[in-house]
Design an enzyme around this catalytic site. Structure first.
Site, PDB file in Angstrom:
ATOM      1  N   THR A 108      -9.538  -4.189   6.905  1.00  0.00           N
ATOM      2  CA  THR A 108      -9.978  -4.554   7.828  1.00  0.00           C
ATOM      3  C   THR A 108     -12.236  -4.363   7.799  1.00  0.00           C
ATOM      4  OG1 THR A 108     -11.054  -2.117   7.645  1.00  0.00           O
ATOM      5  CG2 THR A 108      -8.991  -2.855   8.854  1.00  0.00           C
ATOM      6  N   HIS A 162      -1.657  -5.417  -5.262  1.00  0.00           N
ATOM      7  CA  HIS A 162      -2.514  -3.641  -4.928  1.00  0.00           C
ATOM      8  C   HIS A 162      -2.161  -2.095  -6.331  1.00  0.00           C
ATOM      9  CE1 HIS A 162      -4.074  -1.343  -2.496  1.00  0.00           C
ATOM     10  NE2 HIS A 162      -3.719  -0.181  -2.613  1.00  0.00           N
ATOM     11  N   LYS A 216     -15.585   6.242  -2.686  1.00  0.00           N
ATOM     12  CA  LYS A 216     -15.428   5.960  -1.602  1.00  0.00           C
ATOM     13  C   LYS A 216     -14.025   7.351  -1.273  1.00  0.00           C
ATOM     14  CE  LYS A 216     -11.761   2.965  -0.289  1.00  0.00           C
ATOM     15  NZ  LYS A 216     -11.231   1.657  -0.161  1.00  0.00           N
ATOM     16  N   ARG A 228       0.512  -0.920  -0.215  1.00  0.00           N
ATOM     17  CA  ARG A 228      -0.378   0.165   0.040  1.00  0.00           C
ATOM     18  C   ARG A 228       0.469   1.358  -0.499  1.00  0.00           C
ATOM     19  NH1 ARG A 228      -5.266  -1.450   4.048  1.00  0.00           N
ATOM     20  NH2 ARG A 228      -3.015  -3.212   5.044  1.00  0.00           N
TER      21      ARG A 228
END
Ligand code: R5P
Length: 320
Positions: free
Chosen positions: A224, A131, A193, A97
């Site tokens: 999460t 990612h 988002k 990330r």
């Protein structure tokens, strides 16, 4: 397969490594990967690997630092044992990330991990659904970046003739769902988002029409669970009939499992890039697991035989 091909595993996901070895018709390479009393990692490869082509299967999933360090020590061990080539098969590439400096005084940890792997002696990397695909360029060795889509999509083929919409929980996912939508002959939608912190997500408008459709939310990972659960709520609030979720990497940090089970999501399909506890995906759970073993096994076979790996990228290039 010739005898000089060996598949090794650390402790991150021995089950997947065993299934890959089984696909290749090989026993898993003999190696001890343990700990000294103080917690330091101790490795001993029992096979003669001189001149051999070695593949080390190790996702760098939680506990990330333990699994990453095991991988580095295994690579170093194989290099010092004179393996001709050492491929790290990393189904889930952790630390991905942090792939750029998006503010002052932050690290680019994905690049640091690439440097560490190369310093330890890796000669090739095989990974799945990074990612950020540009992480391939952080290495100066070949990286075979595979897509889980051919493995995952068959879990949704039954919906192909229904009124479905492929949705992603943020604009970054558009590229990921474009192929899905084409294959399933579905329309697309995006949830707007905004992330305010590692575990704080806000969802806004939906771009696209989800009303009265079955929505399939596609994401690269569930960490999460915040993004996917909030996106599911937003899609249902916009009129979708039901929501199914598909994600490659089930990181499942903290309360993710409980969040998903208590959510209004009907079903979640993930891969085994990261091992899940039986209680998280067994009977009664919403979570189904699709195995990457054949895809990764086939990639290893092709690398070993110097055949094309990119033909695995095509949906019809590999029938899982
Ligand atoms: C974001 O860019 C990713 O694609 C995932 O949506 C995100 O990392 C999932 O994290 P969490 O489950 O913690 O919301």
């Amino acid at each position: 397969m010739k005898a000089n091909c060996q598949v090794y595993s650390g402790n991150a996901h021995r089950g997947l490594a065993e299934s890959i070895a089984q696909y290749l018709g090989l026993p898993l390479g003999a190696a001890y990967v343990g700990r000294f009393p103080d917690g330091e990692i101790d490795v001993k490869v029992e096979d003669d690997v001189r001149g051999g082509e070695c593949f080390v299967v190790q996702p760098t999933c939680p506990p990330v630092n333990e699994n990453l360090m095991e991988l580095l020590v295994l690579l170093d061990c194989l290099r010092r044992a004179s393996a001709a080539s050492i491929t790290a098969v990393i189904p889930y590439f952790g630390y991905a990330r942090k792939d750029r400096k998006d503010e002052g005084r932050v690290p680019i940890t994905a690049k640091l991990v690439a440097n560490l792997l190369e310093a330890a002696g890796v000669t090739r990397v095989v990974t799945v659904d990074l990612h950020a695909p540009q992480i391939q360029g952080f290495f100066d060795i070949p990286v075979d970046h595979l897509y889980a889509q051919p493995v995952l999509i068959r879990h949704f083929q039954a919906y192909a003739s229904q009124d479905i919409v492929l949705a992603c929980p943020d604009v970054g996912g558009m590229k990921l769902i474009r192929n899905w939508a084409k294959q399933l002959d579905a329309s697309m939608a995006v949830v707007d988002k905004r992330r305010h912190g590692p575990d704080e997500v806000e969802t806004g408008r939906i771009i696209g029409d989800v009303r009265d459709r079955i929505a399939i939310l596609v994401d690269d990972m569930i960490a999460t669970g915040g993004s996917i659960v909030k996106a599911a709520d937003a899609v249902l609030a916009a009129g979708a009939r039901e929501v199914h979720v598909c994600a490659t990497h089930p990181v499942m940090a903290g309360e993710a499992h409980r969040r998903i089970e208590e959510s209004r999501i009907s079903r979640v399909v993930v891969t085994d890039s990261i091992p899940l506890a039986p209680a998280q995906c067994g009977p009664g759970s919403k979570i189904e697991v699709a195995s990457l073993a054949r895809l990764l096994g086939e990639a290893i076979k092709r690398i070993y035989h110097k055949d094309s790996v990119s033909s695995l990228f095509a949906l019809d290039g590999f029938i899982p």
